[in-house]
Write an enzyme that holds these catalytic residues in place. Sequence first.
Site, PDB file in Angstrom:
ATOM      1  N   ASN A 151       0.812  -1.232   0.000  1.00 16.97           N
ATOM      2  CA  ASN A 151       0.000   0.000   0.000  1.00 16.97           C
ATOM      3  C   ASN A 151       0.842   1.279   0.000  1.00 16.97           C
ATOM      4  OD1 ASN A 151       0.745  -0.629   2.652  1.00 16.97           O
ATOM      5  ND2 ASN A 151      -1.028   0.420   3.510  1.00 16.97           N
ATOM      6  N   LYS A 174      11.472  -8.907   2.172  1.00 17.67           N
ATOM      7  CA  LYS A 174      10.513  -9.391   1.181  1.00 17.67           C
ATOM      8  C   LYS A 174       9.394  -8.376   1.113  1.00 17.67           C
ATOM      9  CE  LYS A 174       6.813 -11.696   1.127  1.00 17.67           C
ATOM     10  NZ  LYS A 174       6.125 -10.809   0.141  1.00 17.67           N
ATOM     11  N   GLU A 177       4.906  -8.619  -3.645  1.00 20.07           N
ATOM     12  CA  GLU A 177       5.147  -9.016  -5.038  1.00 20.07           C
ATOM     13  C   GLU A 177       4.408  -8.085  -6.001  1.00 20.07           C
ATOM     14  OE1 GLU A 177       4.783 -11.157  -2.505  1.00 20.07           O
ATOM     15  OE2 GLU A 177       6.877 -11.779  -2.639  1.00 20.07           O
ATOM     16  N   GLY A 227       1.190  -5.570   7.746  1.00 16.30           N
ATOM     17  CA  GLY A 227       0.151  -6.202   6.936  1.00 16.30           C
ATOM     18  C   GLY A 227      -1.071  -6.492   7.784  1.00 16.30           C
ATOM     19  N   SER A 228      -1.835  -7.479   7.363  1.00 15.38           N
ATOM     20  CA  SER A 228      -3.105  -7.718   8.050  1.00 15.38           C
ATOM     21  C   SER A 228      -2.890  -8.431   9.388  1.00 15.38           C
ATOM     22  CB  SER A 228      -4.030  -8.543   7.155  1.00 15.38           C
ATOM     23  OG  SER A 228      -3.426  -9.773   6.855  1.00 15.38           O
ATOM     24  N   GLU A 249       3.245  -4.319  12.676  1.00 12.62           N
ATOM     25  CA  GLU A 249       2.377  -3.183  12.323  1.00 12.62           C
ATOM     26  C   GLU A 249       1.172  -3.783  11.604  1.00 12.62           C
ATOM     27  OE1 GLU A 249       3.098  -0.286  13.304  1.00 12.62           O
ATOM     28  OE2 GLU A 249       5.270  -0.044  13.350  1.00 12.62           O
ATOM     29  N   LEU A 250       0.057  -3.913  12.283  1.00 12.71           N
ATOM     30  CA  LEU A 250      -1.063  -4.673  11.733  1.00 12.71           C
ATOM     31  C   LEU A 250      -2.238  -3.756  11.374  1.00 12.71           C
ATOM     32  CD1 LEU A 250      -0.650  -7.732  14.125  1.00 12.71           C
ATOM     33  CD2 LEU A 250       0.442  -7.294  11.925  1.00 12.71           C
ATOM     34  N   CYS A 283      -3.359   1.832   6.563  1.00  9.82           N
ATOM     35  CA  CYS A 283      -3.695   1.213   7.858  1.00  9.82           C
ATOM     36  C   CYS A 283      -4.206   2.250   8.855  1.00  9.82           C
ATOM     37  CB  CYS A 283      -2.499   0.455   8.417  1.00  9.82           C
ATOM     38  SG  CYS A 283      -1.017   1.454   8.556  1.00  9.82           S
ATOM     39  N   GLU A 380     -11.383  -4.455   8.918  1.00 10.45           N
ATOM     40  CA  GLU A 380     -10.721  -3.315   8.281  1.00 10.45           C
ATOM     41  C   GLU A 380     -11.142  -3.248   6.808  1.00 10.45           C
ATOM     42  OE1 GLU A 380      -6.412  -3.661   7.939  1.00 10.45           O
ATOM     43  OE2 GLU A 380      -6.241  -1.493   8.158  1.00 10.45           O
TER      44      GLU A 380
HETATM   45  P1  NAD Z   1      -2.819 -10.376   2.752  1.00  6.16           P
HETATM   46  O1  NAD Z   1      -3.156 -10.366   4.182  1.00  6.16           O
HETATM   47  O2  NAD Z   1      -2.712 -11.694   2.059  1.00  6.16           O
HETATM   48  O3  NAD Z   1      -1.433  -9.624   2.493  1.00  6.16           O
HETATM   49  C1  NAD Z   1      -1.040  -8.457   3.171  1.00  6.16           C
HETATM   50  C2  NAD Z   1       0.482  -8.371   3.060  1.00  6.16           C
HETATM   51  O4  NAD Z   1       1.064  -9.458   3.763  1.00  6.16           O
HETATM   52  C3  NAD Z   1       1.001  -8.507   1.617  1.00  6.16           C
HETATM   53  O5  NAD Z   1       2.077  -7.634   1.453  1.00  6.16           O
HETATM   54  C4  NAD Z   1       1.448  -9.960   1.507  1.00  6.16           C
HETATM   55  O6  NAD Z   1       2.503 -10.112   0.603  1.00  6.16           O
HETATM   56  C5  NAD Z   1       1.879 -10.256   2.914  1.00  6.16           C
HETATM   57  N1  NAD Z   1       1.685 -11.659   3.286  1.00  6.16           N
HETATM   58  C6  NAD Z   1       0.563 -12.397   3.155  1.00  6.16           C
HETATM   59  N2  NAD Z   1       0.753 -13.623   3.640  1.00  6.16           N
HETATM   60  C7  NAD Z   1       2.027 -13.679   4.083  1.00  6.16           C
HETATM   61  C8  NAD Z   1       2.822 -14.672   4.700  1.00  6.16           C
HETATM   62  N3  NAD Z   1       2.345 -15.884   4.974  1.00  6.16           N
HETATM   63  N4  NAD Z   1       4.095 -14.364   5.017  1.00  6.16           N
HETATM   64  C9  NAD Z   1       4.602 -13.153   4.756  1.00  6.16           C
HETATM   65  N5  NAD Z   1       3.896 -12.157   4.200  1.00  6.16           N
HETATM   66  C10 NAD Z   1       2.628 -12.416   3.861  1.00  6.16           C
HETATM   67  O7  NAD Z   1      -3.872  -9.567   2.002  1.00  6.16           O
HETATM   68  P2  NAD Z   1      -3.951  -8.533   0.836  1.00  6.16           P
HETATM   69  O8  NAD Z   1      -5.095  -8.939  -0.005  1.00  6.16           O
HETATM   70  O9  NAD Z   1      -2.649  -8.249   0.154  1.00  6.16           O
HETATM   71  O10 NAD Z   1      -4.361  -7.266   1.690  1.00  6.16           O
HETATM   72  C11 NAD Z   1      -5.574  -7.378   2.365  1.00  6.16           C
HETATM   73  C12 NAD Z   1      -5.526  -6.927   3.755  1.00  6.16           C
HETATM   74  O11 NAD Z   1      -4.229  -6.772   4.274  1.00  6.16           O
HETATM   75  C13 NAD Z   1      -6.157  -5.568   3.846  1.00  6.16           C
HETATM   76  O12 NAD Z   1      -7.535  -5.707   4.013  1.00  6.16           O
HETATM   77  C14 NAD Z   1      -5.519  -4.970   5.043  1.00  6.16           C
HETATM   78  O13 NAD Z   1      -6.277  -5.322   6.182  1.00  6.16           O
HETATM   79  C15 NAD Z   1      -4.197  -5.659   5.149  1.00  6.16           C
HETATM   80  N6  NAD Z   1      -3.066  -4.796   4.781  1.00  6.16           N
HETATM   81  C16 NAD Z   1      -2.576  -3.995   5.749  1.00  6.16           C
HETATM   82  C17 NAD Z   1      -1.532  -3.153   5.476  1.00  6.16           C
HETATM   83  C18 NAD Z   1      -0.978  -2.246   6.538  1.00  6.16           C
HETATM   84  O14 NAD Z   1      -0.354  -1.250   6.214  1.00  6.16           O
HETATM   85  N7  NAD Z   1      -1.134  -2.558   7.822  1.00  6.16           N
HETATM   86  C19 NAD Z   1      -0.997  -3.115   4.191  1.00  6.16           C
HETATM   87  C20 NAD Z   1      -1.507  -3.963   3.208  1.00  6.16           C
HETATM   88  C21 NAD Z   1      -2.551  -4.819   3.532  1.00  6.16           C
END
Ligand code: NAD
Length: 475
Positions: A151, A174, A177, A227-228, A249-250, A283, A380
């Site tokens: 993002n 990492k 992608e 991430g999530s 940072e979730l 986020c 979220e």
């Molecule tokens: P996702 O949860 O699959 O991925 C989010 C991020 O985590 C991506 O960058 C992905 O590459 C990474 N990821 C996923 N599974 C992983 C694993 N097993 N090991 C390491 N990294 C992993 O979902 P998405 O469809 O890409 O995004 C959806 C949700 O993710 C959003 O609804 C949001 O809640 C959350 N998100 C949060 C942030 C943040 O800044 N906190 C950023 C991006 C996405």
Amino acid sequence: MTYPQLTMLIAGEAVGAAGRRSHAVVNPATGASLGELPLADAADLDRALAAAAAGFRRWRDTPAAKRAQVLLGAAALLRERQEDIARNATLEQGKPIAETRLEVVSAINLFTFYAAECQRVYGRQLTRPAGLRSIVTHEPVGPVAAFAPWNFPIINPARKLGAPIAAGCSVILKSAEETPASALALVQALHDAGLPGDVAQAVFGVPDEVSRHLLASPVIRKLSFTGSTVVGKHLMKLAAEDCKRTTMELGGHGPVLVFADTDLDRALDSLVANKYRNAGQVCVSPTRFLVEDSIFGRFRDGFVERARAITVGDGLAAGTRMGPMANPRRPEAMDRLIGGARDAGARLLTGGQRVGNQGFFYTPSVLGEVPIETAIMNEEPFGPVAILNPMAGEAEMVAEANRLPYGLAAYAWTADGARQRRLAREIEAGMVSLNGAGVASPDSPFGGVKWSGHGHEDGPEGLMACLVTKAVHEA
Ligand code: NAD
């Protein structure tokens, strides 16, 4: 300059797609392929781990002044390369180029801050009888496995690199992608500024494969993830197997408390711009607008009018204020969350639709009077949708703000100074913004509480999170 050839950067070498699986990187404004990204196999990751171990042994003994020089050199290179980096980030992520230019500036500011801060890591000496001493020192934690999302394609990886490198750690990054060119540009700038190739490396892959492989290795001493919450919990369990340090940072679900005594036009101008920044894929995005009953109608009308005026388009086109969503999963999520809210009786005040027949565009959307049990009030949304709900008063607003397990950013708009201080104390969040939008700057800690994570990035706290403390006792 065109979109670059994509590689990984392992042990100082560019590793291409030949003989490996690959992933097509797509422009979210058009759906067209930008390039093929190589995906790491187990041998690539083992090589990166061995390099990270070797890189750490040398980098931890490199004087802080030299580490600072590298960070400042990289910041200068980012300044020179700003336009190309911003353009490529917009191509792969979609947001308006004005926003990716600002991301480059944020990365420059972050590297500059940590260049100074890493020279101020002090220990202390305790005087003991007979001329003996105890010494307290801070040492780099070790090689870091860092996972950055799509993002903020530039500032997310910059945060994953800046503090650990300043602290004397090595990093295997990492990044997502979806947005590899931005992460590669940062690592390349660091290498070009003199950072050894085994101190910062960039890998890509199948996320679950990469994280399992890296976190199973005793070489890695720290996990840093953005991430999530659901993925974050999974990674914390993997890290727990080897008692690795974590910075998480979730997700968030930003509450915004709007009181009748506020300057409504100022609040609306700031809040609407903040809500639709990066199409809401932020986020710390303001999400649940909790508005005092007496001003609800005026707030709602002003919000909808401003949301409808936002120009949606290609992030490289002049005049675009909101780009596409970053990947096809996001418009699908918007349809599901907005549809669910409408089915439960919420009013769709504007938006709620995809735009055009190419790319992942979605209209700036506003929902009113949304029942509390709907998915969108609890999950979220991570998209361009605002939830406007009328509230009876301060106690009800604080209770709703704290209802969810998330606690990242919260916002309050009120002219009453005593109430500002009360809210700052009562709201369960890592960051509270009073009468404004800003919650991030290189010198202040960025992070959440509860399900929004723990630990910080930015500020002295972000550096301390990359250090372990040792006490040495002479006897
Ligand atoms: P996702 O949860 O699959 O991925 C989010 C991020 O985590 C991506 O960058 C992905 O590459 C990474 N990821 C996923 N599974 C992983 C694993 N097993 N090991 C390491 N990294 C992993 O979902 P998405 O469809 O890409 O995004 C959806 C949700 O993710 C959003 O609804 C949001 O809640 C959350 N998100 C949060 C942030 C943040 O800044 N906190 C950023 C991006 C996405």
